[in-house]
Enzyme design. Structure first.
Site, PDB file in Angstrom:
ATOM      1  N   GLU A 175       0.361 -55.377  50.496  1.00 53.86           N
ATOM      2  CA  GLU A 175      -0.110 -55.906  49.748  1.00 53.86           C
ATOM      3  C   GLU A 175       1.124 -57.310  49.564  1.00 53.86           C
ATOM      4  OE1 GLU A 175      -0.780 -54.290  44.669  1.00 53.86           O
ATOM      5  OE2 GLU A 175       0.307 -53.178  46.159  1.00 53.86           O
TER       6      GLU A 175
ATOM      7  N   GLN B 255      -7.324 -48.749  43.797  1.00 52.29           N
ATOM      8  CA  GLN B 255      -6.348 -48.301  44.804  1.00 52.29           C
ATOM      9  C   GLN B 255      -5.285 -47.539  43.560  1.00 52.29           C
ATOM     10  OE1 GLN B 255      -1.951 -50.916  43.772  1.00 52.29           O
ATOM     11  NE2 GLN B 255      -1.744 -50.748  45.822  1.00 52.29           N
ATOM     12  N   GLY B 256      -4.612 -46.312  43.867  1.00 53.51           N
ATOM     13  CA  GLY B 256      -4.580 -45.679  42.650  1.00 53.51           C
ATOM     14  C   GLY B 256      -2.885 -45.356  42.677  1.00 53.51           C
ATOM     15  N   TYR B 257      -2.140 -46.215  42.341  1.00 53.56           N
ATOM     16  CA  TYR B 257      -0.686 -45.858  42.480  1.00 53.56           C
ATOM     17  C   TYR B 257      -0.215 -45.738  40.544  1.00 53.56           C
ATOM     18  CZ  TYR B 257      -0.216 -47.220  47.450  1.00 53.56           C
ATOM     19  OH  TYR B 257      -0.146 -47.818  48.578  1.00 53.56           O
TER      20      TYR B 257
END
Lengths: 369, 394, 394, 369
Positions: B249, B131-133
């Site tokens: 999440e 995940q790229g937040y």
């Protein structure tokens, strides 16, 4: 006695903080850790402790020390805590120096070596996995003219680099402290690498023979209790130093770090938590200073005060480092920032000489409930 | 026999036959965890088999529709399956950000084509996702997102940097928030895209944490090509997808502390500290704190279940995930503080076999991130104050 | 023998000769409290005598200068006196807002004439004072003060209403904040004045609290004449006086919970709940909480002493009073929660002799005001954040 | 079973809340208190409980009741808590109704009277100053054809207005429950005025003679434990209702009350505390509902769940009322506002059927540590 430092004590505080910030800032701990230094402490630094008069703060002037008291030692311990300095100050400068002063003339000849920062002495008190001074199982039995020691010691600070061991063992009379050469037959020392990158070892004694004069003072448990009291108060002082340093870093971060367009220190929820923590830390400082003062003025009566100090130091410094990591957010979790190192050291200090639970239990019993 | 009882009997029989003995009992080391992916590694052949069997049945994602490879179970059936897995102390057949996070987002926002393409391989554990937040400097404030996607007709060119990307160095694909409209204010102008981590221009660097080596990485994008067909949801409305997914999440991180095969903490403590004549843990003050924590933990497990049931009944507020995330992560930190107190000197060791390479201390330190990752506890409290309590100015 | 030892010996001898047996031991009821004043009442003649003897010596205000009737003691001597009073379990010779609050303000801000006039009668307990700060709707926010003083040359005419004025119905005089400049913004334009509660136009009405009848009153001013000579400090700068005095009040309320003759709470609990074979209070979970509270209380007492010593050494920050006020009042609330748990059913009774008219329950409820009166805990935390931590925007 | 109310249960909830908000809002409690009503409850209101089917919620339909379960009773208890309703619902509708169902046909003839709200029955369980079910000292000894009861009971809910007493007493076999006429020789009842203005009494039994058939069911302690379990779960439900009502009033106050020119609910420190409290209350609600469901579906296994529910209810509702008073500030301390009444009721409920400490201890023992 006013519950504040005297002018001389304040000067010592400045000297200790200044010296350690210069000679052994946190980078010093990191360097020893990251190079996997086999000693885990710097003997050169220990010699400097000697030169500064810190190593011998508790050693009488007649033996080359500064001849000062628990308050002064606590001031140094606090500076050690602020900089997370790995050094034999606690093991040798506090515990061994306290023990050996009660010894024979022969035993007291180690004191000048300590004061000079030339000797590292490890004091092996604890066993099992918690500090339980009432349950010492290592035995000292009469054997010929001397004693025979058997048992297993844990959490022996600086055990693997010690030039001299002092071992607590149970005799028929009570617990006594015995000097043991680290190289003696039957002594095994295993370094244990700790979460805080400070020194500790396990020491096993299997039929170790020592002379009759290896016993320090009497074996009635009094000296053992006194050493534990000094240790507890000194670790409490170290914890307040570490907690305060972590707190100061956190306050600085709250002022600098921006989020949602504002310094995070502007958020009232964080302000209130920081203010609550301030109160917790200030109240602990009073308790720690009182314990140190009583060790100097009325050591017999200091026991409960030391327990209050150590229990409070455990509670408030745990909160301080938890808040430090949480308020730093993600970067607080990285090894690069120092707050994690403070958290690790505080955890280890909790276990040294009894954690908050231990001292709460002790105080409840002393108070008759 | 009710349908549910029949289902339980069948499930028990199937598990008896198909769950290898090697994957029963507590997870003993990180190696045993099954993460799947192109370069999957397995502790034993039995672990591989366990994933294959469960994946084939869709039971790695029991409530997903069968048409996308899921188990197609009702909530009640899924509970039965979970309890039967617990009964035999089965280890999870798959740990997967695909199952926990991307999947639910695709089911809600994805095109039919995207669902068909990505979901089945998630269920079978064939593709591992990350995940790229978060970005450096943005922290909990995703509105400050800097990673830019430049429009090149049928694709974008992405440049920027992400941080806290878990297992980025081991993942096959990434789901990622990128800024597709640099002019738009705040949360607008952000899109939710998917791309292969093997695309040229993607590099990763692991982050060392206070607990030691970590699954977290810094991830760098240098002119990375992303196909437009891999946009999920509406252009410039990636925030909606992200919010939806963050809620998932949160629930997950909240529940993460729960090792359901774990023994009561009080018993663990009694192992190391002993008991008194009356059989009580021989550290009365620690015992009191453990009991308080265990009560909260028991109630928290029920709250997890209850929010799930409310969700199923269409009665859950999305912000309830924040409540679970907040409470669960604070609880897990408390649990590990107490575990450290119970372990005493032994739990302080950092290396060596006796301490299993400092596993107690490292786990303890790791939990400190629970209340930071996936939105800090403070952010969750803000969300509760705003969306559930409707306090002014929240 | 050091000076201090001599002083201790003399003090002990004097107390032995002058402290009547009736005023030794715990205060058994509110009637025993000595408040003094024009219409003073005393539980026994010995209580009256005790006030007279202590007042004559100035030991009701031990550290005030002798010229104003005080004891003229140094801080160290005052500590010795306090410890000797504790030793014989002497009850306080005087409870007095004059000593605790007005006196320190007069010493700092009053004219020589005001000091000469008011301080000696405060020390001797002849005039009882009350405090007029809070107003309905203003709460902790004194800037919203509405009570107006109109200038009439040599005097003001005061109109308005105060709330939470403790013992206004029993006090002889009031120290009071009034708005002397209605145009000035916020904290400016407020003055600190003194007047007799028998002045025409002053009426009071007691407030019933959740703990029952209370010392608190609503106080109404209807064209009350106040002489200008009774202004303390500078005109329109009453806020400076009030702030100084609030700090004193905070320390006092913080310390209020401390009945120094009280037995350890754990022993009180053991009386009602019994002990186990090992002599431990027979409610392990309650025992753990009591021990935690007692540790904090012991440390808090030392912090009180330390701030006093810092003050004397000129090293205390005024905002440290907020720290003590905050912590002390929260601590006292915790103490009484635990006392209620220890008392169980017995502590729940509200009337009747057995429960001494519900004294446990009423005291418990009364403590809930500790963190509200004299500035709420939230206000204290704000003050700490602003003045001690210097956090931005605090 | 899903951990939410069914549609029928939700309808009952609405009915109970609506009825009590109308017929017995907090003003009802105040009126009884301020008039120093000698009964402390309204018999008319109790009849209305009968008419609404609330009094007999646990009474089987065959005996004129609603024949519903613990979840439904809990729904009513929660509404009772929200409105601080003084009524015999707990003493009679829950405790006595549970006990008498296990009784003889003769004893079951009281059930229709309960269901109709015509009878008030008090169940005398506790002694001393805390709920300690393992230390019942009241004795029932065989005497002729019947029993002789001796002992002193405390915290007997509605004891001074009861038409029937049910007394827990120790026999050779275990603790049994006995029906006793309040007017019987040797029975003394003293009303105790409580902080929450709800009803309780002390009951002394001195050589009270009852017939053999006064024993309800067996004297093996099973029924006694069951009554305690129902009581604990129902009080937990009442506490969640009271805590939630206090919380709602507080949220409303946070939105309305202005200070320093802003609604106090805008201050982030209060927002975070309110949000934390929300989480605490929600988590407790799950635990309470689970305990009620288990009492219906698997009563033998419900013990630990009841303890979790009661312990959690104690912890979270104490926090709720403390925050309610603090956030209301000065007015929260006045008798005029309701928050103080909630605080008082919660304190009494803590003590009923074991406080947080009691249940934590119980759970620790059950968990083997």
């Amino acid at each position: 006695m006013p519950l504040i430092l005297t002018e001389e004590q304040t000067m010592l505080e400045e000297a200790a903080r200044g010296f350690l910030a210069e000679a052994a800032p946190i980078a010093h701990l990191r360097a020893l850790r990251d190079s996997r230094d086999p000693d885990g402490v710097s003997r050169d630094l220990w010699t400097s402790f000697g030169e500064m008069g810190f190593a011998g703060v508790l050693v009488p002037e007649a033996h080359g020390g500064s001849g000062l008291g628990a308050v002064e030692a606590g001031v140094i311990a606090e500076a050690v805590g602020r900089n997370l300095v790995p050094s034999p100050f606690l093991s040798t400068g506090v515990l061994a120096a306290t023990a050996l002063q009660a010894g024979s003339e022969e035993q007291q000849r180690w004191l000048p070596e300590i004061a000079a920062g030339r000797l590292i002495a490890a004091v092996a008190l604890d066993e099992g996995c918690k500090h339980r001074p009432d349950q010492i199982e290592t035995t000292a039995t009469r054997s010929g003219n001397g004693w025979r020691l058997d048992g297993a010691k844990a959490m022996v600070l600086d055990g693997h680099v010690a030039d001299l061991l002092i071992v607590a063992a149970r005799t028929d009379e009570g617990v006594g402290l015995f000097t043991v050469a680290p190289g003696a037959e039957g002594v095994e020392v295993e370094r244990t690498l700790m979460v805080d990158a400070h020194n500790a070892a396990r020491v096993t004694l299997s039929g170790v023979k020592v002379q009759a004069d290896a016993l320090i003072g009497a074996a009635d448990g009094g000296l053992f209790r006194a050493v534990c009291a000094y240790g507890g108060a000194m670790v409490a002082a170290e914890m307040t130093g570490a907690a305060e340093a972590a707190y100061e870093q956190t306050l600085a971060y709250l002022r600098e770090r921006k989020q949602f367009g504002r310094a995070i220190g502007e958020f009232q929820a964080l302000q209130h938590r920081a203010a609550h923590l301030y109160a917790e830390l200030e109240i602990t400082k009073a308790a720690v200073l009182k314990a140190l003062q009583l060790l100097d003025s009325d050591p017999e009566a200091a026991g409960p005060a030391v327990s209050v100090a150590k229990a409070r130091a455990g509670k408030s410094s745990e909160l301080a480092v938890q808040e430090a990591v949480q308020m730093h957010g993600g970067v607080g979790m990285t090894d690069e920032f120092d707050v994690g190192l403070f958290m690790k050291r505080i955890r280890v200090c909790q276990e040294l000489f009894g954690d908050t639970h231990h001292h709460a239990e002790r105080l409840a019993r002393l108070s008759g409930y | 026999m009710s349908d549910l009882e029949t289902f339980r009997a069948e499930t028990r029989a199937w598990l008896e036959a198909n769950c290898p003995p090697e994957v029963r009992g507590p997870v003993r080391s990180e190696d045993e965890a099954i993460w799947g992916g192109r370069n999957a590694t397995f502790a034993t052949p039995a672990h591989k088999l366990w994933l294959e069997r469960m994946g084939e049945r869709g039971w790695t994602a029991p409530e997903w529709p069968k048409e996308y490879g899921g188990g197609g179970l009702s909530r009640e059936e899924a509970k039965v399956l979970a309890s039967e897995l617990r009964r035999i102390q089965a280890q999870p057949a798959l740990l997967s950000f695909g199952v926990w996070m991307l999947g639910p987002a695709l089911l809600a926002f994805g095109t039919e084509e995207q669902k068909k393409r990505f979901l089945p391989e998630i269920v079978r554990g064939e593709i591992r996702w990350c995940q790229g937040y978060s970005e450096p400097g943005a922290g909990s404030d995703l509105a400050g997102l800097q990673t830019r996607a430049e429009d090149r007709g049928d694709h974008w060119i992405v440049n920027g940097q992400k941080i806290w990307t878990s297992y980025a160095d081991k993942a096959d694909w990434i789901f990622c928030l990128v800024r597709t409209d640099p002019e738009a204010p705040k949360h607008l102008g952000i899109s939710f895209v998917l791309f292969d981590m093997e695309t040229p221009g993607v590099t990763t660097r692991p982050i060392t944490l206070i607990s030691g080596k970590s699954p977290f990485c810094e991830t760098f994008f240098d002119d990375v090509r992303v196909e437009k067909e891999n946009l999920v949801g509406t252009l410039n409305r990636g925030w909606d997808v992200a919010k939806y997914l963050l809620a998932h999440e949160r629930t997950m991180i909240g529940a993460m502390g729960e090792d359901l095969n774990a023994r009561p903490l009080g018993q663990v403590a009694a192992d190391s500290l002993g008991t008194d004549e009356a059989g009580r843990l021989d550290d009365p003050m620690l015992r009191a704190r453990i009991a308080g924590m265990e009560i909260d933990a028991a109630a928290f497990r029920l709250a997890l279940e209850r929010v799930g049931d409310k969700h199923k009944a269409g009665k859950a507020h999305p912000a309830e995930a924040s409540m679970l995330k907040y409470y669960g992560s604070e609880l897990n930190k408390r649990r590990h503080e107490l575990l450290m107190a119970a372990g005493g000197f032994d739990a302080l060791e950092w290396e060596g076999e006796r301490s299993r390479e400092g596993s107690a201390a490292r786990s303890w330190l790791r939990t400190k991130a629970n209340s930071i990752e996936g939105g800090t506890s403070e952010i969750q409290l803000n969300i509760i104050a705003k969306h559930l309590l409707r306090l002014p100015g929240a």
